[in-house]
Design a protein around this motif. Structure first.
Motif, PDB file in Angstrom:
ATOM      1  N   LEU A 151       0.822  -1.215   0.000  1.00 28.45           N
ATOM      2  CA  LEU A 151       0.000   0.000   0.000  1.00 28.45           C
ATOM      3  C   LEU A 151       0.860   1.271   0.000  1.00 28.45           C
ATOM      4  CD1 LEU A 151      -2.690  -0.866   2.725  1.00 28.45           C
ATOM      5  CD2 LEU A 151      -3.140  -0.514   0.287  1.00 28.45           C
ATOM      6  N   CYS A 152       2.049   1.149   0.549  1.00 33.15           N
ATOM      7  CA  CYS A 152       2.899   2.332   0.768  1.00 33.15           C
ATOM      8  C   CYS A 152       3.409   2.915  -0.552  1.00 33.15           C
ATOM      9  CB  CYS A 152       4.071   1.912   1.647  1.00 33.15           C
ATOM     10  SG  CYS A 152       5.333   3.168   1.811  1.00 33.15           S
ATOM     11  N   LEU A 153       3.265   4.229  -0.709  1.00 35.24           N
ATOM     12  CA  LEU A 153       3.726   4.886  -1.934  1.00 35.24           C
ATOM     13  C   LEU A 153       5.234   4.714  -2.095  1.00 35.24           C
ATOM     14  CD1 LEU A 153       1.697   8.242  -1.652  1.00 35.24           C
ATOM     15  CD2 LEU A 153       1.018   6.100  -2.756  1.00 35.24           C
ATOM     16  N   ALA A 154       5.956   4.751  -0.978  1.00 35.83           N
ATOM     17  CA  ALA A 154       7.415   4.682  -1.024  1.00 35.83           C
ATOM     18  C   ALA A 154       7.924   3.302  -1.457  1.00 35.83           C
ATOM     19  CB  ALA A 154       7.993   5.034   0.343  1.00 35.83           C
ATOM     20  N   TRP A 155       7.048   2.298  -1.433  1.00 37.14           N
ATOM     21  CA  TRP A 155       7.422   0.954  -1.889  1.00 37.14           C
ATOM     22  C   TRP A 155       6.857   0.685  -3.278  1.00 37.14           C
ATOM     23  CZ3 TRP A 155      10.520  -2.889   0.168  1.00 37.14           C
ATOM     24  CH2 TRP A 155      11.031  -2.641   1.443  1.00 37.14           C
ATOM     25  N   ASP A 197       7.769   8.819  -3.980  1.00 38.56           N
ATOM     26  CA  ASP A 197       8.725   9.472  -3.097  1.00 38.56           C
ATOM     27  C   ASP A 197       7.912  10.064  -1.947  1.00 38.56           C
ATOM     28  OD1 ASP A 197      10.756  10.727  -1.860  1.00 38.56           O
ATOM     29  OD2 ASP A 197      11.098  12.252  -3.384  1.00 38.56           O
ATOM     30  N   CYS A 198       7.720   9.297  -0.911  1.00 34.60           N
ATOM     31  CA  CYS A 198       6.910   9.757   0.219  1.00 34.60           C
ATOM     32  C   CYS A 198       7.660   9.496   1.520  1.00 34.60           C
ATOM     33  CB  CYS A 198       5.566   9.032   0.234  1.00 34.60           C
ATOM     34  SG  CYS A 198       4.533   9.517   1.638  1.00 34.60           S
ATOM     35  N   LYS A 199       7.786  10.559   2.309  1.00 34.93           N
ATOM     36  CA  LYS A 199       8.386  10.390   3.646  1.00 34.93           C
ATOM     37  C   LYS A 199       7.470  11.040   4.684  1.00 34.93           C
ATOM     38  CE  LYS A 199      13.182  10.464   1.978  1.00 34.93           C
ATOM     39  NZ  LYS A 199      13.279  11.467   0.900  1.00 34.93           N
ATOM     40  N   SER A 200       6.172  11.028   4.401  1.00 34.48           N
ATOM     41  CA  SER A 200       5.225  11.695   5.303  1.00 34.48           C
ATOM     42  C   SER A 200       5.267  11.110   6.706  1.00 34.48           C
ATOM     43  CB  SER A 200       3.806  11.595   4.741  1.00 34.48           C
ATOM     44  OG  SER A 200       3.759  12.152   3.458  1.00 34.48           O
ATOM     45  N   CYS A 201       5.319   9.781   6.799  1.00 35.08           N
ATOM     46  CA  CYS A 201       5.307   9.148   8.131  1.00 35.08           C
ATOM     47  C   CYS A 201       6.581   9.473   8.884  1.00 35.08           C
ATOM     48  CB  CYS A 201       5.112   7.638   8.004  1.00 35.08           C
ATOM     49  SG  CYS A 201       6.223   6.836   6.836  1.00 35.08           S
ATOM     50  N   ALA A 202       7.715   9.336   8.194  1.00 33.38           N
ATOM     51  CA  ALA A 202       9.002   9.592   8.853  1.00 33.38           C
ATOM     52  C   ALA A 202       9.109  11.052   9.271  1.00 33.38           C
ATOM     53  CB  ALA A 202      10.139   9.215   7.917  1.00 33.38           C
ATOM     54  N   HIS A 253      11.319   3.126  -0.257  1.00 35.13           N
ATOM     55  CA  HIS A 253      11.294   1.916   0.570  1.00 35.13           C
ATOM     56  C   HIS A 253      11.499   2.232   2.057  1.00 35.13           C
ATOM     57  CE1 HIS A 253      12.502   0.769  -3.535  1.00 35.13           C
ATOM     58  NE2 HIS A 253      11.769  -0.311  -3.329  1.00 35.13           N
ATOM     59  N   THR A 254      10.461   2.755   2.652  1.00 38.64           N
ATOM     60  CA  THR A 254      10.504   3.191   4.048  1.00 38.64           C
ATOM     61  C   THR A 254      10.212   2.028   4.992  1.00 38.64           C
ATOM     62  OG1 THR A 254       9.455   5.156   3.172  1.00 38.64           O
ATOM     63  CG2 THR A 254       9.588   4.998   5.548  1.00 38.64           C
ATOM     64  N   GLU A 255      11.008   1.895   6.017  1.00 40.92           N
ATOM     65  CA  GLU A 255      10.770   0.852   7.035  1.00 40.92           C
ATOM     66  C   GLU A 255      10.833   1.462   8.423  1.00 40.92           C
ATOM     67  OE1 GLU A 255      13.176  -2.930   6.831  1.00 40.92           O
ATOM     68  OE2 GLU A 255      13.708  -2.052   4.902  1.00 40.92           O
ATOM     69  N   ALA A 314      -0.415  10.858   9.522  1.00 42.62           N
ATOM     70  CA  ALA A 314       0.209  11.616   8.434  1.00 42.62           C
ATOM     71  C   ALA A 314       0.157  10.905   7.084  1.00 42.62           C
ATOM     72  CB  ALA A 314       1.675  11.879   8.788  1.00 42.62           C
ATOM     73  N   CYS A 315      -0.066   9.614   7.063  1.00 41.49           N
ATOM     74  CA  CYS A 315       0.039   8.853   5.811  1.00 41.49           C
ATOM     75  C   CYS A 315      -1.015   9.311   4.803  1.00 41.49           C
ATOM     76  CB  CYS A 315      -0.121   7.361   6.096  1.00 41.49           C
ATOM     77  SG  CYS A 315       0.004   6.355   4.610  1.00 41.49           S
ATOM     78  N   PRO A 316      -0.599   9.609   3.576  1.00 38.06           N
ATOM     79  CA  PRO A 316      -1.551  10.096   2.569  1.00 38.06           C
ATOM     80  C   PRO A 316      -2.444   9.014   1.948  1.00 38.06           C
ATOM     81  CG  PRO A 316       0.665  10.043   1.649  1.00 38.06           C
ATOM     82  CD  PRO A 316       0.789   9.643   3.088  1.00 38.06           C
ATOM     83  N   VAL A 317      -2.098   7.751   2.167  1.00 39.54           N
ATOM     84  CA  VAL A 317      -2.899   6.666   1.575  1.00 39.54           C
ATOM     85  C   VAL A 317      -4.205   6.519   2.360  1.00 39.54           C
ATOM     86  CG1 VAL A 317      -2.983   4.157   1.179  1.00 39.54           C
ATOM     87  CG2 VAL A 317      -0.871   5.427   0.740  1.00 39.54           C
ATOM     88  N   GLY A 318      -5.315   6.413   1.659  1.00 34.67           N
ATOM     89  CA  GLY A 318      -6.608   6.241   2.314  1.00 34.67           C
ATOM     90  C   GLY A 318      -6.570   5.054   3.278  1.00 34.67           C
TER      91      GLY A 318
END
Ligand code: SF4
Ligand code: SF4
Ligand code: SF4
Length: 356
Positions: free
Chosen positions: A224-228, A232-237, A257-259, A274-278
């Motif tokens: 689901l994660c945009l970064a994977w 290019d999403c670092k909203s959570c971090a 690829h955020t972990e 903060a995550c932009p994914v619904g």
């Protein structure tokens, strides 16, 4: 560490995937999903993408990515073609009775159900705490504080709840961390006053305090994660109070690829908000649920980390499959979950800034 792939561009891969779609037109369709995909033990926290639209079915059948499951057609996981592709359900349906920060080991015997933490959290304007009802866990939990709507009301780690708790059911972990830092500063001949004034970053710098503070652990769904999936999403971090201390990034042409490093996460849920994914691609889970979930991730038969390694390996060695995987996931997120574009942050800010 950045990963590199020579000789072919993503545009080439996208063209390649169309070619594959045509070539796969003769592929056998309506294969049966592996029985293990019928759902995990206990609470099923993921769902399949059941295809209804004939055009979409025809398109994915041409790619050999349609399986029969319980009389319906589901999209197969391009990495594990005999399994339906599974996505973690939206955060609103993946709620857990998580306790506020600093919950003591004997929390349930210490908590007198006074509700002071609830009032402190509400008065501070955060509304992260609600008081558990009978349906949450029977009499044992009734009236105790629960933080379970992190999508809308994450914990800000303001620590007001720990200050007002009259019994120590919620321990004053930040004050304890400051005292410990002051002792260390004194022993090292450092500035004791400064040590006593440090903010919440102290909570993850001291292992013992971190363990006492922890509410849960955040887990990112790489499907689901945009970064994977090429994003290019670092909203959570960026939203995380501890930023790059908690997050790890692996860069390659398919994304950031955020972990989350579980050993540093306190489970406040600011990342979920903060995550932009619904429905959020990152959820906070109680520790036992987290470890249960990562062991056999989404019933793939492999651990969460092996699943991440598989994605990275396929991106390195089989770019055509990696491109299809990314396309499929992006389509699912856009069509089924939606993306709040205005929430996408591509730079690390705050505590995590500049440490990627
Ligand atoms: S630390 Fe979290 S749960 Fe406690 S009062 Fe602050 S926001 Fe609410
Ligand atoms: S990763 Fe999420 S839950 Fe964990 S500390 Fe950071 S913001 Fe809080
Ligand atoms: S905010 Fe959501 S989409 Fe963005 S990197 Fe984090 S989990 Fe992925």
């Amino acid at each position: 560490m950045a990963r590199r792939r020579d000789g072919i561009t993503r545009r080439d891969f996208l063209k390649l995937s169309v070619t594959i779609a045509a070539a796969a037109a003769a592929a056998p369709v309506a294969r049966m999903a592996a029985p293990a995909d019928s759902g995990g033990e206990g609470r099923v926290y993921y769902e399949f993408w059941y295809l209804e639209d004939p055009e979409t079915i025809a398109y994915y059948e041409a790619l050999g990515l349609v399986l029969e499951h319980n009389g319906r057609k589901c999209l197969a996981n391009p990495l594990l073609p005999d399994r339906c592709l599974a996505y973690t359900v939206p955060a609103e349906r993946d709620r857990w009775p998580i306790k506020p920060p600093g919950a003591s080991k004997d929390f349930f015997s210490r908590c007198i159900r006074c509700g002071l933490c609830y009032f402190a959290c509400s008065l501070a304007g955060y509304h992260a705490i609600r008081l558990a009802g009978l349906g949450d866990g029977g009499l044992r939990m009734l009236g105790t504080p629960v933080v379970d709507d992190m999508r809308n009301h994450p914990c800000t780690l303001c620590m007001e709840c720990t200050r007002v708790c009259p019994t120590g059911a919620l321990e004053e972990v930040l004050e304890e961390a400051r005292e410990r830092a002051a002792v260390r500063a004194e022993q090292a001949g450092g500035n004791v006053t400064e040590a006593r004034e440090q903010d919440i970053e102290l909570l993850v710098l001291d292992r013992e305090i971190l363990e006492k503070t922890r509410m849960g652990i955040a887990l990112i769904d790489p499907d689901l994660c945009l970064a994977w999936n090429s994003g290019d999403c670092k909203s959570c971090a960026s939203a995380c109070p501890f930023g790059a201390v908690v997050f790890k990034f692996t860069f390659n042409p398919w994304g950031v690829h955020t972990e989350v490093k579980p050993e540093y996460c306190v489970g406040c849920g600011k990342c979920v908000h903060a995550c932009p994914v619904g429905g959020a691609a990152i959820h906070v889970l109680p520790e036992d649920e987290y470890w249960r979930r990562v062991k056999n991730y989404k019933n793939t038969g492999m651990s969460y980390w092996d699943y991440l390694k598989l994605i990275l390996r396929v991106e390195d060695e089989d770019p055509a499959t990696a491109t299809i995987r990314s396309q499929v996931n992006v389509e699912y997120v856009q069509k089924i979950r939606g993306v709040e574009e205005e929430k996408i942050v591509t730079e690390l800010k705050g505590a995590g800034g500049g440490q990627a």
